[in-house]
Design a protein around this motif. Structure first.
Motif, PDB file in Angstrom:
ATOM      1  N   UNK A 149       0.857  -1.179   0.000  1.00 28.58           N
ATOM      2  CA  UNK A 149       0.000   0.000   0.000  1.00 28.58           C
ATOM      3  C   UNK A 149       0.892   1.227   0.000  1.00 28.58           C
ATOM      4  N   UNK A 150       0.289   2.367  -0.156  1.00 29.28           N
ATOM      5  CA  UNK A 150       1.066   3.604  -0.133  1.00 29.28           C
ATOM      6  C   UNK A 150       1.291   3.969   1.326  1.00 29.28           C
ATOM      7  N   UNK A 151       2.571   4.075   1.687  1.00 32.06           N
ATOM      8  CA  UNK A 151       2.935   4.338   3.072  1.00 32.06           C
ATOM      9  C   UNK A 151       2.885   5.835   3.357  1.00 32.06           C
ATOM     10  N   UNK A 152       2.558   6.197   4.572  1.00 30.21           N
ATOM     11  CA  UNK A 152       2.560   7.626   4.927  1.00 30.21           C
ATOM     12  C   UNK A 152       3.990   8.129   5.135  1.00 30.21           C
ATOM     13  N   UNK A 153       4.354   9.185   4.482  1.00 29.22           N
ATOM     14  CA  UNK A 153       5.622   9.905   4.651  1.00 29.22           C
ATOM     15  C   UNK A 153       6.779   9.039   5.149  1.00 29.22           C
ATOM     16  N   UNK A 154       7.373   8.322   4.237  1.00 30.08           N
ATOM     17  CA  UNK A 154       8.526   7.491   4.547  1.00 30.08           C
ATOM     18  C   UNK A 154       9.464   7.544   3.347  1.00 30.08           C
ATOM     19  N   UNK A 155      10.678   8.028   3.540  1.00 30.35           N
ATOM     20  CA  UNK A 155      11.617   8.190   2.439  1.00 30.35           C
ATOM     21  C   UNK A 155      12.313   6.894   2.015  1.00 30.35           C
ATOM     22  N   UNK A 156      12.139   5.827   2.770  1.00 32.86           N
ATOM     23  CA  UNK A 156      12.844   4.590   2.434  1.00 32.86           C
ATOM     24  C   UNK A 156      11.867   3.533   1.928  1.00 32.86           C
ATOM     25  N   UNK A 157      12.424   2.594   1.170  1.00 29.78           N
ATOM     26  CA  UNK A 157      11.636   1.457   0.705  1.00 29.78           C
ATOM     27  C   UNK A 157      11.528   0.419   1.811  1.00 29.78           C
ATOM     28  N   UNK A 158      10.464  -0.358   1.777  1.00 26.71           N
ATOM     29  CA  UNK A 158      10.351  -1.486   2.709  1.00 26.71           C
ATOM     30  C   UNK A 158      11.435  -2.510   2.357  1.00 26.71           C
ATOM     31  N   UNK A 159      11.746  -3.400   3.288  1.00 24.58           N
ATOM     32  CA  UNK A 159      12.761  -4.432   3.040  1.00 24.58           C
ATOM     33  C   UNK A 159      12.360  -5.315   1.858  1.00 24.58           C
ATOM     34  N   UNK A 160      11.055  -5.629   1.741  1.00 26.98           N
ATOM     35  CA  UNK A 160      10.584  -6.504   0.661  1.00 26.98           C
ATOM     36  C   UNK A 160      10.824  -5.885  -0.713  1.00 26.98           C
ATOM     37  N   UNK A 161      10.628  -4.583  -0.813  1.00 19.04           N
ATOM     38  CA  UNK A 161      10.781  -3.909  -2.110  1.00 19.04           C
ATOM     39  C   UNK A 161      12.250  -3.570  -2.367  1.00 19.04           C
ATOM     40  N   UNK A 162      12.970  -3.163  -1.354  1.00 16.09           N
ATOM     41  CA  UNK A 162      14.386  -2.829  -1.523  1.00 16.09           C
ATOM     42  C   UNK A 162      15.182  -4.027  -2.046  1.00 16.09           C
ATOM     43  N   UNK A 163      14.863  -5.223  -1.561  1.00 18.46           N
ATOM     44  CA  UNK A 163      15.644  -6.400  -1.954  1.00 18.46           C
ATOM     45  C   UNK A 163      15.388  -6.839  -3.397  1.00 18.46           C
ATOM     46  N   UNK A 164      14.325  -6.331  -4.055  1.00 19.88           N
ATOM     47  CA  UNK A 164      14.066  -6.743  -5.433  1.00 19.88           C
ATOM     48  C   UNK A 164      14.653  -5.767  -6.469  1.00 19.88           C
ATOM     49  N   UNK A 165      15.317  -4.706  -6.027  1.00 21.32           N
ATOM     50  CA  UNK A 165      15.916  -3.766  -6.986  1.00 21.32           C
ATOM     51  C   UNK A 165      16.889  -4.458  -7.953  1.00 21.32           C
ATOM     52  N   UNK A 166      17.711  -5.408  -7.505  1.00 27.82           N
ATOM     53  CA  UNK A 166      18.552  -6.124  -8.476  1.00 27.82           C
ATOM     54  C   UNK A 166      17.731  -6.897  -9.517  1.00 27.82           C
ATOM     55  N   UNK A 167      16.569  -7.405  -9.121  1.00 31.94           N
ATOM     56  CA  UNK A 167      15.702  -8.108 -10.074  1.00 31.94           C
ATOM     57  C   UNK A 167      15.102  -7.134 -11.095  1.00 31.94           C
ATOM     58  N   UNK A 168      14.778  -5.934 -10.656  1.00 30.89           N
ATOM     59  CA  UNK A 168      14.276  -4.907 -11.584  1.00 30.89           C
ATOM     60  C   UNK A 168      15.372  -4.587 -12.600  1.00 30.89           C
ATOM     61  N   UNK A 169      16.590  -4.438 -12.122  1.00 31.72           N
ATOM     62  CA  UNK A 169      17.735  -4.187 -13.010  1.00 31.72           C
ATOM     63  C   UNK A 169      17.890  -5.326 -14.017  1.00 31.72           C
ATOM     64  N   UNK A 170      17.804  -6.567 -13.554  1.00 30.14           N
ATOM     65  CA  UNK A 170      17.924  -7.730 -14.439  1.00 30.14           C
ATOM     66  C   UNK A 170      16.795  -7.723 -15.484  1.00 30.14           C
ATOM     67  N   UNK A 171      15.610  -7.310 -15.086  1.00 26.67           N
ATOM     68  CA  UNK A 171      14.476  -7.220 -16.009  1.00 26.67           C
ATOM     69  C   UNK A 171      14.745  -6.176 -17.085  1.00 26.67           C
ATOM     70  N   UNK A 172      15.313  -5.054 -16.681  1.00 24.03           N
ATOM     71  CA  UNK A 172      15.693  -4.007 -17.642  1.00 24.03           C
ATOM     72  C   UNK A 172      16.697  -4.564 -18.642  1.00 24.03           C
ATOM     73  N   UNK A 173      17.697  -5.282 -18.154  1.00 27.01           N
ATOM     74  CA  UNK A 173      18.698  -5.850 -19.056  1.00 27.01           C
ATOM     75  C   UNK A 173      18.077  -6.842 -20.034  1.00 27.01           C
ATOM     76  N   UNK A 174      17.110  -7.617 -19.587  1.00 35.34           N
ATOM     77  CA  UNK A 174      16.410  -8.548 -20.482  1.00 35.34           C
ATOM     78  C   UNK A 174      15.685  -7.781 -21.599  1.00 35.34           C
ATOM     79  N   UNK A 175      15.017  -6.690 -21.229  1.00 36.75           N
ATOM     80  CA  UNK A 175      14.309  -5.881 -22.222  1.00 36.75           C
ATOM     81  C   UNK A 175      15.297  -5.276 -23.218  1.00 36.75           C
ATOM     82  N   UNK A 176      16.410  -4.789 -22.715  1.00 36.84           N
ATOM     83  CA  UNK A 176      17.433  -4.210 -23.603  1.00 36.84           C
ATOM     84  C   UNK A 176      17.994  -5.266 -24.547  1.00 36.84           C
ATOM     85  N   UNK A 177      18.029  -6.503 -24.105  1.00 34.98           N
ATOM     86  CA  UNK A 177      18.589  -7.577 -24.909  1.00 34.98           C
ATOM     87  C   UNK A 177      17.648  -8.033 -26.020  1.00 34.98           C
ATOM     88  N   UNK A 178      16.362  -7.751 -25.889  1.00 36.39           N
ATOM     89  CA  UNK A 178      15.384  -8.159 -26.929  1.00 36.39           C
ATOM     90  C   UNK A 178      15.565  -7.381 -28.207  1.00 36.39           C
TER      91      UNK A 178
END
Length: 178
Positions: A149-178
């Protein structure tokens, strides 16, 4: 960086060189790609698109790729996306998938967007429809990340979302490779 990601980057860079060597006269300038992170960083996980772009600023990307923090902009980003041959948008979504789920869609109209995108995405949908009507929408890949959900005034990502940033990067690389 794991070897799989390095392979994607290697393939992207050399597929462009292969096109150049095959006489297709395609330059890196002709293959400009924009990675556009959307979201409000004041609302925690809602800013995952912007945080993903910040993460990628520290990673290897091909020379023809530009990163942009789109914040909560919408229609005002139209002139920017029109400069590129491909756009990869990264944004949060509120849907029924587990937190941290990453999906890639290719929207052309507002009806193609996930139903529960956050409030700044009304402007984003207008942006996509305007570019489509004008015939200036480059190929678009939307990477959506499911948040709780949308969190009230918090500048940091939750642990669950922060840990998937490398996966987002990998997804970007897959798209670039297509």
């Amino acid at each position: 960086m794991n070897s799989e990601w390095q392979f994607y980057l290697f393939t992207v860079q050399f597929s462009t060189m292969d096109e150049l060597n095959n006489g297709t006269n395609v330059t890196l300038e002709d293959r400009k790609v924009l990675i556009l992170g959307m979201g409000n960083i004041l609302l925690g996980d809602e800013g995952v698109g912007v945080r993903a772009v910040e993460y990628m600023e520290k990673q290897l990307l091909p020379d023809n790729v530009d990163l942009l923090d789109g914040g909560t902009g919408g229609f005002t980003l139209l002139p920017e996306i029109q400069k590129y041959n491909k756009v990869i948008l990264i944004d949060a979504t509120l849907d029924e998938n587990p937190i941290g789920t990453i999906r890639v869609i290719q929207p052309k109209f507002s009806k193609d967007f996930p139903k529960a995108m956050s409030t700044h995405d009304i402007g984003l949908k207008d942006l996509i429809e305007s570019a489509t009507i004008m015939g200036t929408l480059p190929p678009l890949h939307l990477i959506v990340v499911t948040i709780k959900d949308i969190q009230p005034m918090d500048l940091s990502l939750s642990k669950e979302i922060d840990k998937i940033l490398p996966e987002v990067y990998a997804t970007v690389l897959e798209i670039l490779n297509d």
